[in-house]
Each structure stands twice: as structure tokens, then as C-alpha cells.
Design a protein around this motif. Structure first.
Motif, PDB file in Angstrom:
ATOM      1  N   SER A  63       0.805  -1.956   0.077  1.00 29.29           N
ATOM      2  CA  SER A  63      -0.342  -0.201  -0.121  1.00 29.29           C
ATOM      3  C   SER A  63       0.999   0.926   0.130  1.00 29.29           C
ATOM      4  O   SER A  63       1.160   2.417  -1.046  1.00 29.29           O
ATOM      5  CB  SER A  63      -0.766  -0.024   0.908  1.00 29.29           C
ATOM      6  OG  SER A  63      -2.319  -1.064   1.041  1.00 29.29           O
ATOM      7  N   ILE A  64       2.152   0.932   0.418  1.00 30.28           N
ATOM      8  CA  ILE A  64       2.744   2.961   1.224  1.00 30.28           C
ATOM      9  C   ILE A  64       3.650   2.532  -0.181  1.00 30.28           C
ATOM     10  O   ILE A  64       3.538   3.876  -1.228  1.00 30.28           O
ATOM     11  CB  ILE A  64       3.418   1.861   1.985  1.00 30.28           C
ATOM     12  CG1 ILE A  64       3.412   2.321   3.167  1.00 30.28           C
ATOM     13  CG2 ILE A  64       5.111   3.260   1.990  1.00 30.28           C
ATOM     14  CD1 ILE A  64       4.113   2.432   4.354  1.00 30.28           C
ATOM     15  N   SER A  67       0.744   4.315  -2.919  1.00 30.27           N
ATOM     16  CA  SER A  67       0.323   5.169  -2.579  1.00 30.27           C
ATOM     17  C   SER A  67       1.940   6.115  -3.097  1.00 30.27           C
ATOM     18  O   SER A  67       1.463   7.086  -4.071  1.00 30.27           O
ATOM     19  CB  SER A  67       0.289   5.645  -1.169  1.00 30.27           C
ATOM     20  OG  SER A  67       1.708   5.708  -1.097  1.00 30.27           O
ATOM     21  N   LYS A  68       3.068   5.455  -3.366  1.00 28.12           N
ATOM     22  CA  LYS A  68       4.054   6.721  -4.154  1.00 28.12           C
ATOM     23  C   LYS A  68       4.254   6.853  -5.108  1.00 28.12           C
ATOM     24  O   LYS A  68       4.731   7.618  -5.898  1.00 28.12           O
ATOM     25  CB  LYS A  68       5.269   6.293  -3.940  1.00 28.12           C
ATOM     26  CG  LYS A  68       5.810   6.240  -2.261  1.00 28.12           C
ATOM     27  CD  LYS A  68       6.837   5.524  -2.405  1.00 28.12           C
ATOM     28  CE  LYS A  68       7.383   5.147  -0.723  1.00 28.12           C
ATOM     29  NZ  LYS A  68       8.321   4.538  -0.884  1.00 28.12           N
ATOM     30  N   ALA A  86      -4.579   0.146   1.058  1.00 26.63           N
ATOM     31  CA  ALA A  86      -4.697   0.834   0.045  1.00 26.63           C
ATOM     32  C   ALA A  86      -5.268   2.634  -0.177  1.00 26.63           C
ATOM     33  O   ALA A  86      -4.940   2.728  -0.065  1.00 26.63           O
ATOM     34  CB  ALA A  86      -4.164  -0.268  -1.823  1.00 26.63           C
ATOM     35  N   LEU A  89      -4.876   5.020   2.387  1.00 30.96           N
ATOM     36  CA  LEU A  89      -3.424   5.844   2.011  1.00 30.96           C
ATOM     37  C   LEU A  89      -3.159   6.785   0.762  1.00 30.96           C
ATOM     38  O   LEU A  89      -2.920   7.113   0.647  1.00 30.96           O
ATOM     39  CB  LEU A  89      -2.553   4.807   2.198  1.00 30.96           C
ATOM     40  CG  LEU A  89      -1.683   3.955   3.736  1.00 30.96           C
ATOM     41  CD1 LEU A  89      -0.376   3.184   3.570  1.00 30.96           C
ATOM     42  CD2 LEU A  89      -1.198   4.984   4.659  1.00 30.96           C
ATOM     43  N   SER A  90      -4.031   6.144  -0.056  1.00 29.49           N
ATOM     44  CA  SER A  90      -4.861   6.154  -1.620  1.00 29.49           C
ATOM     45  C   SER A  90      -5.785   7.373  -1.817  1.00 29.49           C
ATOM     46  O   SER A  90      -6.488   6.426  -2.711  1.00 29.49           O
ATOM     47  CB  SER A  90      -3.639   6.037  -2.763  1.00 29.49           C
ATOM     48  OG  SER A  90      -2.692   5.201  -2.557  1.00 29.49           O
ATOM     49  N   GLU A  92      -7.200   9.657  -3.839  1.00 35.11           N
ATOM     50  CA  GLU A  92      -7.114  10.003  -4.615  1.00 35.11           C
ATOM     51  C   GLU A  92      -6.291   8.871  -5.600  1.00 35.11           C
ATOM     52  O   GLU A  92      -6.983   9.287  -7.437  1.00 35.11           O
ATOM     53  CB  GLU A  92      -5.846  10.413  -4.964  1.00 35.11           C
ATOM     54  CG  GLU A  92      -4.663  10.449  -5.374  1.00 35.11           C
ATOM     55  CD  GLU A  92      -3.949   9.797  -4.156  1.00 35.11           C
ATOM     56  OE1 GLU A  92      -4.714   9.634  -3.060  1.00 35.11           O
ATOM     57  OE2 GLU A  92      -2.720   9.198  -3.867  1.00 35.11           O
ATOM     58  N   LYS A  93      -6.450   7.411  -5.643  1.00 32.89           N
ATOM     59  CA  LYS A  93      -6.869   6.706  -6.713  1.00 32.89           C
ATOM     60  C   LYS A  93      -8.042   5.480  -6.328  1.00 32.89           C
ATOM     61  O   LYS A  93      -7.977   5.783  -5.698  1.00 32.89           O
ATOM     62  CB  LYS A  93      -5.359   5.958  -6.360  1.00 32.89           C
ATOM     63  CG  LYS A  93      -4.421   6.398  -6.276  1.00 32.89           C
ATOM     64  CD  LYS A  93      -3.051   5.385  -6.647  1.00 32.89           C
ATOM     65  CE  LYS A  93      -1.346   6.057  -6.610  1.00 32.89           C
ATOM     66  NZ  LYS A  93      -0.872   7.225  -6.612  1.00 32.89           N
ATOM     67  N   VAL A  95      -8.839   2.396  -6.018  1.00 36.65           N
ATOM     68  CA  VAL A  95      -8.692   1.045  -5.487  1.00 36.65           C
ATOM     69  C   VAL A  95      -9.173  -0.210  -6.088  1.00 36.65           C
ATOM     70  O   VAL A  95     -10.927   0.000  -6.162  1.00 36.65           O
ATOM     71  CB  VAL A  95      -8.521   0.917  -4.304  1.00 36.65           C
ATOM     72  CG1 VAL A  95      -7.841  -0.627  -3.967  1.00 36.65           C
ATOM     73  CG2 VAL A  95      -7.044   2.131  -3.988  1.00 36.65           C
ATOM     74  N   ARG A 307     -11.973   6.983   6.966  1.00 32.05           N
ATOM     75  CA  ARG A 307     -10.460   6.611   6.439  1.00 32.05           C
ATOM     76  C   ARG A 307     -10.162   7.471   7.259  1.00 32.05           C
ATOM     77  O   ARG A 307      -8.248   7.498   7.313  1.00 32.05           O
ATOM     78  CB  ARG A 307     -10.576   7.564   5.030  1.00 32.05           C
ATOM     79  CG  ARG A 307      -9.207   6.786   3.574  1.00 32.05           C
ATOM     80  CD  ARG A 307      -9.101   7.759   2.919  1.00 32.05           C
ATOM     81  NE  ARG A 307      -9.281   9.156   2.269  1.00 32.05           N
ATOM     82  CZ  ARG A 307      -8.212   9.650   3.087  1.00 32.05           C
ATOM     83  NH1 ARG A 307      -6.892   8.800   3.277  1.00 32.05           N
ATOM     84  NH2 ARG A 307      -8.030  10.877   3.613  1.00 32.05           N
ATOM     85  N   LYS A 311      -6.731   6.134   9.441  1.00 30.48           N
ATOM     86  CA  LYS A 311      -5.137   6.473   8.731  1.00 30.48           C
ATOM     87  C   LYS A 311      -4.423   7.513   9.614  1.00 30.48           C
ATOM     88  O   LYS A 311      -3.656   6.872   9.462  1.00 30.48           O
ATOM     89  CB  LYS A 311      -5.419   7.958   7.433  1.00 30.48           C
ATOM     90  CG  LYS A 311      -4.031   8.365   6.720  1.00 30.48           C
ATOM     91  CD  LYS A 311      -4.016   9.208   5.595  1.00 30.48           C
ATOM     92  CE  LYS A 311      -2.577   9.770   5.623  1.00 30.48           C
ATOM     93  NZ  LYS A 311      -1.976  10.029   6.213  1.00 30.48           N
TER      94      LYS A 311
END
Ligand code: SF4
Length: 324
Positions: A63-64, A67-68, A86, A89-90, A92-93, A95, A307, A311
């Protein structure tokens, strides 16, 4: 037939299995480019899913990593709590979990309501949750941890504070023993790891007396007592790479053996038990990855209030232990 080929149609006269697999891989590559997607595969995934993934590893590491990246879509080949992590942590994406019923029975063994009740019964306690937990349970926790860093996370907490550890009682007992702390444990467990028995370890040792026994802390206490090394999957990979030993007995889900063999072709790895197969992990197939990318399914979304709270528990863990 190997379990990881179960979802691939039988070869026809015109195509060999190899050609069919190659076709599926090409299709996945094209869809990935079209969707700007990245594919993550947990260490317990079927071998061919690990092979086509952009990243393989444990759930938090993946997941880290995801996120990159600047991908728009994450296809998480694993189980639901991993895809949720995931998504936490992300945000804006997009999943996607390729199989909507791929859950983790251990993560589902405690609900947010049950944890709230436990907190009420132990009002002074800090809550540490294993990453194998739902987003709602993470949101009710103070700290998250993985099997690799659970000991360090608990060791970092004030000695005068009681600690609730959920949901895995076997990882919890391992942490209590290593830290000398008395933990309030929840009776959760991983149905895949508890099938590995003392008899399995004894039989494997008798067959391969020179082998090192590497065991996951989710295994039962008697099995752990018979083992040489207690390690997370990521730690098993590092240990095998550094070790001069050439034979290893592996007491965890058998999917990790694919990665161990790939990274250490000169060594031999034997499963402590052929029964240590997580049925949920094996629900993902190439066909399902294709459907997932074609139909953008099954999207994992987390309510923003949950979330943000979840987080925090993950962030606190990273603050204690800067990423290695
Ligand atoms: S191996 Fe165990 S902990 Fe991991 S996903 Fe399967 S049931 Fe959950």
C-alpha cells in the motif's frame, strides 16, 4: 493441476497453455496502460499473479509502494482489508479488488462495535490493531502494526498504559512474550495458519533434518516453540537471502514459497503443511484481473470520516518506526 491455473481455460488444439498464459498477460499489460493502473500482489497470491504484478510484498509495504506511484488505479491482488489499506493511504486513486468475496476471516473476527465495547471495559487502554483488520476497526484503534513491527510498536508505548491487541491472539501472544507486556487479547486467529500442527513440524524436521524452520507468528504457540525463526513474510525473504543455509521448512501460507524460490534459486523450500492454503487469497486469477481492469470492479471506497481516523492509526505506526 496446480491451484493457480484453476481459472485458466483448458488449452485448445490451437493454443498451448503457455501461449494462452502469454495472451492473458499481454491483455493485462494493455489494459494496465489504458487505465494507468498498477498491480499489487500479496506474497500469498498464486504464483502467476505474483509474476505479473508490478509490486509484490506484504500488505502494508504494498500500500505504501502504491501510494508513491502516479498511477490512477490500483488493482490489489489480495484480500479486502489490504485493498482498504491502499484506499486509506491513496484516497485520490481508484482501488480495485478483482474478487469481491476475497475477504480475510481473521479481520472479520472483530467488528468496530465489539472493539468499542472492549474499550469501554478497559477505559485506560491504548488499542493496537494488526493491519489484518477492517478499516472500521483501524478507525477505532490508536496504533496499527504489522507482524514485522508489532513488537516494536508495543515496546514504544508508555509502560503504565494497558494495551488492547486485536484481532489475532497468536500474534498477540508472541508480542506479549517478546515485550514482557500484559496485553488484553481478542480471540481472533487465522484459519490458514492454525492448520499447521506440531506433527507437521516434527515430520518435516525428520525428513529434512538440516533445514531451518521459519514460522509466521500467526501460527499456534506449540508450533512456534518448535521453530528456529519467527518471522513475517517480508522477514522470511530477507532471512533466506542472507542465510548460508540451503534448506528451509516454511510454516506459513504456501504462496510465499513462490517468491522464496524465485529470489533464492539455489536453495530449497518445503511447506510445513500442504494444507496451509488461504482459500481467499487463491480466489484471484488472471481472468479476474482482466475483468477488474475492463469493468473497473470491484471498487473499494471508505467513508471519509472512517478513512481519516484509520489513517491516523497507520500514521502513528509509521511515526514510531520510520519506513525502512
Ligand atoms: S492467510 Fe489468514 S490472515 Fe492472511 S488473508 Fe488468509 S485468512 Fe486472513
Amino acid at each position: 493441476m496446480p491451484i493457480w491455473y484453476a481459472e485458466i481455460p483448458e488449452p485448445t488444439a490451437a493454443y498451448t497453455r503457455y501461449e494462452m498464459t502469454e495472451q492473458l498477460i499481454r491483455q493485462i499489460e494493455n489494459l494496465k496502460a489504458e487505465r494507468s493502473a498498477v498491480i499489487l500482489a500479496h506474497n500469498y497470491q498464486p504464483g502467476e499473479i505474483q509474476d505479473l504484478a508490478d509490486f509484490t510484498g506484504d500488505s502494508l509495504g504494498l500500500s505504501i509502494e502504491a501510494s508513491k506511484t502516479d498511477a490512477d488505479v490500483i488493482v490489489f491482488c489480495g484480500v479486502r482489508f489490504m485493498a482498504e489499506t491502499a484506499a486509506i493511504l491513496s484516497p485520490e486513486k481508484t482501488v480495485l479488488l478483482p474478487e469481491k468475496t476475497a475477504g480475510c476471516p481473521m479481520a472479520d473476527m472483530i467488528t468496530a462495535d465489539q472493539l468499542r465495547q472492549l474499550k469501554q471495559e478497559n477505559p485506560d487502554a491504548l488499542v493496537v490493531c494488526y493491519v489484518n483488520s477492517t478499516a472500521e476497526v483501524k478507525a477505532e484503534s490508536d496504533y496499527c502494526c504489522t507482524s514485522a513491527n508489532a513488537v516494536e510498536v508495543v515496546n514504544s508505548l508508555p509502560e503504565d498504559r494497558r494495551i488492547i491487541f486485536v484481532p489475532d491472539r497468536h500474534l498477540g501472544r508472541f508480542v506479549a512474550e517478546r515485550t514482557g507486556r500484559e496485553l488484553v487479547l481478542w480471540p481472533g486467529y487465522c484459519a490458514t495458519h492454525v492448520v499447521i500442527t506440531v506433527d507437521d513440524i516434527n515430520a518435516a524436521r525428520a525428513k529434512y533434518p538440516d533445514a531451518i524452520v521459519m514460522t509466521h507468528p500467526e501460527c499456534t504457540e506449540p508450533v512456534k516453540e518448535l521453530s528456529d525463526e519467527l518471522l513475517s513474510t517480508g522477514q522470511m525473504l530477507k532471512f533466506a537471502a542472507r542465510s548460508t543455509a540451503k534448506r528451509f521448512i516454511i510454516a506459513t501460507e504456501i504462496g510465499i514459497i513462490h517468491a522464496l524460490k524465485k529470489e533464492n534459486p539455489e536453495a530449497e523450500f518445503f511447506p510445513a503443511s500442504d494444507r496451509a492454503i488461504c482459500p481467499n487469497m487463491k480466489k484471484i486469477s488472471m481472468d479476474k484481473v482482466i475483468s477488474s481492469l475492463e469493468n473497473m470492479q470491484y471498487e473499494i471506497t471508505i467513508a471519509e470520516t472512517i478513512r481519516l481516523k484509520a489513517k491516523k492509526a497507520l500514521d502513528r505506526m509509521v511515526e514510531i518506526l520510520p519506513e525502512k
